[in-house]
Design a protein around this motif. Structure first.
Motif, short mmCIF file in Angstrom:
data_model
loop_
_atom_site.label_atom_id
_atom_site.label_comp_id
_atom_site.label_asym_id
_atom_site.label_seq_id
_atom_site.Cartn_x
_atom_site.Cartn_y
_atom_site.Cartn_z
N LEU A 1 0.99 -1.22 -0.11
CA LEU A 1 0.06 -0.02 0.02
C LEU A 1 0.93 1.41 0.07
O LEU A 1 0.45 2.16 -0.68
CB LEU A 1 -0.96 0.07 1.19
CG LEU A 1 -1.70 1.09 1.27
CD1 LEU A 1 -2.80 1.12 0.14
CD2 LEU A 1 -2.94 0.63 2.53
N GLU A 2 2.06 1.23 0.71
CA GLU A 2 2.83 2.30 0.75
C GLU A 2 3.31 2.66 -0.61
O GLU A 2 3.63 3.96 -1.04
CB GLU A 2 3.98 2.16 1.65
CG GLU A 2 3.72 2.22 3.25
CD GLU A 2 2.89 1.15 3.52
OE1 GLU A 2 2.52 0.02 2.99
OE2 GLU A 2 2.73 1.32 5.02
N LEU B 1 1.00 4.59 -2.71
CA LEU B 1 0.78 6.29 -2.48
C LEU B 1 2.25 6.78 -3.02
O LEU B 1 2.19 7.89 -3.53
CB LEU B 1 0.94 6.51 -1.10
CG LEU B 1 -0.03 5.70 -0.17
CD1 LEU B 1 -0.19 6.15 1.40
CD2 LEU B 1 -1.77 6.27 -0.73
N GLY C 1 -4.52 6.42 0.46
CA GLY C 1 -4.11 7.10 1.90
C GLY C 1 -5.24 7.04 2.66
O GLY C 1 -4.99 6.46 4.14
N GLY D 1 -7.23 4.29 2.61
CA GLY D 1 -7.05 2.99 3.21
C GLY D 1 -6.10 2.88 4.26
O GLY D 1 -6.32 2.18 5.32
N LEU D 2 -5.09 3.49 4.13
CA LEU D 2 -3.82 3.42 5.13
C LEU D 2 -4.22 3.83 6.50
O LEU D 2 -3.92 3.48 7.62
CB LEU D 2 -2.82 4.07 4.70
CG LEU D 2 -1.42 3.84 5.05
CD1 LEU D 2 -0.75 2.55 4.98
CD2 LEU D 2 -0.22 4.82 4.42
N TYR E 1 -6.62 1.46 7.84
CA TYR E 1 -6.10 0.18 8.36
C TYR E 1 -5.30 0.42 9.55
O TYR E 1 -5.55 -0.17 10.51
CB TYR E 1 -5.31 -0.42 7.60
CG TYR E 1 -5.74 -1.35 6.16
CD1 TYR E 1 -6.63 -2.05 6.44
CD2 TYR E 1 -5.39 -0.85 4.98
CE1 TYR E 1 -7.40 -2.79 5.27
CE2 TYR E 1 -5.93 -1.48 3.79
CZ TYR E 1 -6.85 -2.61 4.03
OH TYR E 1 -7.54 -3.12 3.01
N ARG F 1 -3.08 -5.52 9.46
CA ARG F 1 -3.23 -5.10 8.04
C ARG F 1 -3.14 -6.42 7.33
O ARG F 1 -3.93 -6.57 6.29
CB ARG F 1 -2.11 -4.02 7.57
CG ARG F 1 -2.99 -3.27 6.58
CD ARG F 1 -1.92 -2.77 5.44
NE ARG F 1 -1.04 -1.69 6.13
CZ ARG F 1 0.00 -1.15 5.23
NH1 ARG F 1 0.19 -1.43 4.08
NH2 ARG F 1 0.62 -0.45 5.84
#
Ligand SMILES: [Fe+2]
Ligand SMILES: [Fe+2]
Ligand SMILES: [Fe+2]
Lengths: 250, 333
Positions: free
Chosen positions: A33-34, A37, B90, B92-93, B96, B106
């Motif tokens: 996920l990082e 971004l 973002g 989503g982050l 989580y 996660r």
């Protein structure tokens, strides 16, 4: 007098647009996920720089072409990007290495362009130099992690080096237009970036335990519109709306 | 997306009545519950489920819009779309991270998404065949999300409420941006107007479904309202959304695909509101249960990204371990 600068700006703009396009293909599909971004971030930087460069090129040309007309409405042979940036993403190792190779070139290039005789170029350089410094750091860290990670990642990283290294030489190559723009002091001499590029990459490769291959036959041709087969597919995505629905504003 | 998060949530608790009463008293005093506070199991489970599903919705939601990044019709739109899809990642982050404060990881949540155990908003199981869909999603889908999420900024669970405050600001930006895409289309050629109308025809009903089943069929809503995880019922929020959105469609010159839609001055206690036709609940449940047009593709795409990225995540871990080992060795020398 303005034609060489127009063409040299297109070389730069196309490099940024096409690399930005490639990075953006990852959006939503990254390994973590990082990175979902971080990669759009880099793509946004690339596309932002492309927009400024196209806009300025259009002004120099003086025929009323705006950023979109230059970005979307040329034929494949008229794109002047180097071959490196159009290479397919393949895997995450290729993608990060491509970004590192390009950023390691653009960083000293934009630094030199801060001294340009052209005010607009200085402005674009001032913004971009900070962005590419981050790309070197981000992509460089990944090249190190992957190069000195697992057996598989090391193998993939070295494969990416072998595959992409023949495209490096073109970064330093001076077309007649680039030369003319350098002679007036508007844009830096690409050849002058070689030492810094090599230092940046050697430093990363040392940590990544990667070896720099010797390239016997560099791949050139992008600047004169001699692209690979993948480029047409990229353009059919990029240009789709503008071609299917001509003369509309969005 | 978000009240759909409560479908099947099991709020059952086993704690003593005294404990539950004390907890409820805190909620009633509008105190925020923080990660280390005692909380009923059911409260925790409901939140893990809802926040997890919300996070998954953000992540899966990157796919239908991501579909248009490489084909955006102008560089300005391309940059805006990239930034929007990045924002959703973002969200989503943060979400989580908010869920992680409740004791799940996660990775666990991701595995539940990929195995189909965890749900995400059914809206993302509809395809985006045209550019107009990027406008419509921003306007209707982000718009419905805002309607759902503004009350969540006051949710009793602190980390969720705080995440929502930040998320809502960005969602309203997305909504305006989406609406602006549609304004361009509606000010454009006949083809562009048709593209916009076709898009709203496809997205209108699914957007209304985002608020979840009717209150009468929403089995766990009552408990969530009591715990102040939820502040308004599904039907209330849906009505608010319709009332806010129909005039926006009219301004665009677009027709909402509901022949029964009619202004009713008596509605909302005399303030007026729209009567509307019945939602196709069979379609809703069909899509929730996995049989929408894109359900299989969405999970396949997420699974592919996850599986293809496994070697990258393993390498990052291996590298970090090597580095740590070298540092320890260095320190010992
Ligand atoms: Fe979001
Ligand atoms: Fe959301
Ligand atoms: Fe959004």
């Amino acid at each position: 007098m303005s034609a060489p600068l127009f063409n040299a700006l297109l070389e730069l703009a196309d490099d940024h647009l096409i690399l930005g396009h490639r990075v953006s293909e990852w959006c939503g599909h990254a390994p973590l996920l990082e990175e979902d971004l971080a990669m759009p971030n880099m793509a946004l930087d690339m596309i932002g720089a492309a927009r400024s460069l196209y806009t300025y090129a259009g002004e120099i040309e003086g025929e009323g072409r705006d950023e979109d007309q230059l970005a979307y409405l040329r034929y494949d042979r008229d794109y002047k990007n180097c071959l490196l940036v159009e290479r397919p993403n393949e895997d995450f190792a290729h993608t990060m290495l491509k970004q590192l190779y390009f950023a390691a070139f653009m960083h000293p290039y934009w630094e030199a362009a801060l001294q340009s005789s052209d005010e607009t170029v200085r402005g674009i350089a001032g913004k971009s130099v900070k962005e590419v410094a981050y790309h070197i750091r981000h992509a460089g860290e990944w090249v190190v992690r992957l190069g000195d990670g697992t057996e598989e990642s090391a193998q993939r990283m070295q494969a990416a080096v072998t595959e992409l290294h023949p495209y490096v030489e073109e970064l330093f190559h001076m077309s007649a237009d680039a030369q003319a723009a350098a002679d007036t002091g508007a844009l830096p001499d690409r050849e002058a970036m070689r030492t810094q590029w090599t230092n940046t990459i050697s430093n990363v490769f040392d940590q990544a335990k990667l070896t720099m291959p010797e390239v016997e036959y560099p791949q050139l041709g992008g600047r004169t519109g001699h692209h690979g087969e993948e480029m047409g597919h990229l353009l059919s995505d990029l240009q789709y709306m503008q071609r299917a629905y001509p003369n509309m504003s969005w | 997306m978000y009240s759909q998060g409560l479908i099947g949530a099991d709020g059952a608790t086993e704690e003593t009545e005294e404990f539950l009463a004390k907890f409820q008293a805190r909620i009633d005093r509008e105190e925020k519950i923080e990660p280390n506070d005692a909380m009923p199991n059911g409260y925790r489970k409901t939140l893990v489920r809802q926040i997890g599903q919300h996070a998954h919705s953000e992540i899966v939601g990157m796919l239908p819009e991501g579909n248009w990044i490489t084909r955006a019709p102008s560089l300005r739109r391309k940059a805006a779309l990239l930034a929007k899809v990045q924002d959703e990642g973002g969200h989503g982050l943060y979400l989580y991270s908010a869920a992680e404060t409740l004791g799940v990881t996660r990775e666990q949540m991701t595995e539940e998404l990929l195995s189909g155990k965890a749900k995400y908003s059914s809206i993302f199981n509809y395809p985006t065949p045209t550019w107009a869909d990027i406008g419509t999603i921003g306007w209707l889908v982000d718009g419905a999300a805002i309607m759902n999420q503004i009350p969540l900024c006051r949710c009793s669970y602190g980390p969720y409420a705080r995440a929502m405050i930040r998320v809502c600001k960005e969602e309203s930006f997305h909504q305006r941006q989406g609406y602006e895409i549609l304004i361009s289309l509606c000010n454009g050629t006949e083809e562009q107007k048709q593209m916009a109308q076709d898009s709203i025809n496809r997205w209108w009903w699914p957007s209304l479904m985002m608020f979840g089943p009717h209150d009468a069929e929403s089995s766990h809503s009552e408990q969530s309202m009591k715990w102040k995880i939820k502040r308004f019922s599904n039907d209330e929020l849906r009505q608010k959304f319709i009332d806010a959105t129909v005039p926006q469609a009219e301004y665009l010159g677009l027709t909402v695909p509901d022949p029964e839609l009619k202004w009713n001055p008596e509605k909302n206690g005399g303030k007026g509101g729209y009567d509307h036709g019945e939602i196709d609940w069979d379609e809703f449940w069909r899509v929730v249960k996995g049989h929408g047009k894109m359900n299989r593709d969405r999970i396949k795409d997420r699974k592919k990204a996850w599986d293809d990225g496994a070697w990258v995540r393993e390498a990052a871990l291996a590298h970090a371990e090597k580095r740590a080992a070298r540092q320890t060795q260095h320190a010992a020398e």
